[in-house]
Design a protein around this motif. Structure first.
Motif, PDB file in Angstrom:
ATOM      1  N   GLY A 146     -33.309   5.878 -23.664  1.00  0.00           N
ATOM      2  CA  GLY A 146     -33.314   4.927 -24.218  1.00  0.00           C
ATOM      3  C   GLY A 146     -31.574   4.272 -24.635  1.00  0.00           C
ATOM      4  N   ARG A 154     -33.507  -3.913 -24.504  1.00  0.00           N
ATOM      5  CA  ARG A 154     -34.606  -2.876 -23.531  1.00  0.00           C
ATOM      6  C   ARG A 154     -33.716  -4.346 -22.103  1.00  0.00           C
ATOM      7  NH1 ARG A 154     -35.087   2.283 -21.924  1.00  0.00           N
ATOM      8  NH2 ARG A 154     -36.150   2.831 -24.052  1.00  0.00           N
ATOM      9  N   ARG A 199     -35.021  -3.561 -30.578  1.00  0.00           N
ATOM     10  CA  ARG A 199     -35.550  -2.602 -29.299  1.00  0.00           C
ATOM     11  C   ARG A 199     -35.421  -2.917 -28.452  1.00  0.00           C
ATOM     12  NH1 ARG A 199     -38.866  -0.957 -33.563  1.00  0.00           N
ATOM     13  NH2 ARG A 199     -40.649  -1.039 -31.319  1.00  0.00           N
ATOM     14  N   SER A 246     -34.744   8.385 -18.696  1.00  0.00           N
ATOM     15  CA  SER A 246     -35.775   8.077 -19.400  1.00  0.00           C
ATOM     16  C   SER A 246     -34.577   7.928 -20.694  1.00  0.00           C
ATOM     17  CB  SER A 246     -36.330   8.597 -19.610  1.00  0.00           C
ATOM     18  OG  SER A 246     -35.884  10.461 -19.725  1.00  0.00           O
ATOM     19  N   SER A 279     -38.634   1.986 -19.205  1.00  0.00           N
ATOM     20  CA  SER A 279     -37.815   1.231 -20.078  1.00  0.00           C
ATOM     21  C   SER A 279     -39.780   0.846 -21.077  1.00  0.00           C
ATOM     22  CB  SER A 279     -37.701  -0.383 -19.172  1.00  0.00           C
ATOM     23  OG  SER A 279     -37.716  -1.923 -20.361  1.00  0.00           O
ATOM     24  N   THR A 280     -39.625   0.004 -21.213  1.00  0.00           N
ATOM     25  CA  THR A 280     -40.594  -0.567 -22.296  1.00  0.00           C
ATOM     26  C   THR A 280     -41.424  -1.924 -22.219  1.00  0.00           C
ATOM     27  OG1 THR A 280     -41.798  -1.004 -24.765  1.00  0.00           O
ATOM     28  CG2 THR A 280     -39.351  -1.588 -24.170  1.00  0.00           C
ATOM     29  N   ASP A 332     -26.975   0.900 -23.374  1.00  0.00           N
ATOM     30  CA  ASP A 332     -27.211   2.150 -22.718  1.00  0.00           C
ATOM     31  C   ASP A 332     -26.087   2.927 -23.152  1.00  0.00           C
ATOM     32  OD1 ASP A 332     -27.890   3.552 -20.106  1.00  0.00           O
ATOM     33  OD2 ASP A 332     -29.482   2.100 -19.757  1.00  0.00           O
TER      34      ASP A 332
END
Length: 284
Positions: free
Chosen positions: A71, A130, A126, A69, A101-102, A77
């Protein structure tokens, strides 16, 4: 099932998962970069570990289930930057790896619906970070990877009630703006179901059933508290931080059909109204 889970970046969403798993006999090791949080993690029945600071390579080799988790940051990363080789070596024998992720990877769709097949076109730094991170995890051969694209997270300690009560809540109005959300307990439920039924290579959106304009959520929270609804402020006149303003750069409705069909997941809180009502009941 081997009930061991290594949680790298043991934050808000994973704490909710641990609250479900620890009573079921799971042994969870949760990493944090903050020494101050070690005792807090331990109090929840999770074994805390400072990382960076300790070598967790042996745990990657040993634990069959791993959840990432943490980010990406300015340098990419952080987990892969330090541990990519360890994951490559452990991949063939690993049972399950989850990556949080998002939905920001989809970018702006002007309020239209998106699903897991929608091309990734992030409109923020952002979101772009990701996309790169997802691709880097997907590039590791034999890794039993599960990507969970989370909508806007809310829940205990992360909701509008405190701001409404102290008078700092604002109803920012931007025409056509709509967000998808998810209660943290629904994230935990989805992760638990995935652990029970691994599907290597899966990508799941996680959101509730009711995308809604952000001002509606603030207004409803005020009504639940019996307080005046905060006044509306036009987006172009609102004094906002660059981070807050960036959230309004994207408007989309996120579909959750895939995780419902694949895992039998159904949100405990299918819309913000039920989620806020439950939060307020606990506060009281």
């Amino acid at each position: 099932m081997d009930k061991r889970l290594l949680s790298i970046g043991h934050g808000y969403s994973v704490r909710a998962l641990a609250a479900r798993l620890v009573p079921e006999g799971w042994h969870i090791v949760g990493t944090t970069r903050s020494e101050e949080k070690l005792a807090q993690i331990a109090a929840t029945g999770v074994e805390p570990l400072l990382w960076p600071g300790n070598d967790i390579t042996p745990l990657i080799q040993e634990f069959p289930n791993i959840l990432i988790s943490a980010g990406p940051g300015p340098d990419g990363d952080p987990v892969l930057a330090h541990l990519c080789d360890a994951f490559r070596q452990a991949a063939p024998t690993m049972r399950w790896l989850g990556y949080l992720s998002t939905t920001g990877v989809y970018g702006d769709h002007q309020g239209a619906w998106v699903d897991e097949q929608t091309p990734l076109s992030p409109s923020t730094k952002r979101g772009a970070a990701r996309v790169v991170a997802e691709a880097a995890w997907q590039a590791i051969p034999d890794l039993p990877l599960h990507i969970f694209r989370l909508a806007g997270i809310y829940g205990p300690e992360r909701g509008p009630f405190a701001k409404v009560r102290n008078g700092t809540a604002r109803r920012i109005i931007k025409e056509g703006q709509v967000f998808s959300r998810i209660h943290v307990e629904d994230i935990a439920l989805g992760l638990e179901l995935s652990l029970e039924r691994p599907m290597a290579g899966a990508v799941f959106n996680m959101c509730d059933d009711n995308p809604a304009p952000p001002e509606d959520v603030i207004g409803h929270a005020a009504e639940l508290l019996g307080m005046p609804v905060p006044p509306a402020i036009a987006f172009d006149q609102a004094d906002m931080t660059p981070m807050a303003r960036s959230f309004y750069a994207e408007s989309k409705r996120v579909r959750n059909d895939h995780i419902k069909q694949a895992l039998g997941w159904s949100p405990i809180y299918p819309d913000y109204r039920t989620g806020l009502a439950a939060m307020l009941a606990k506060l009281r």
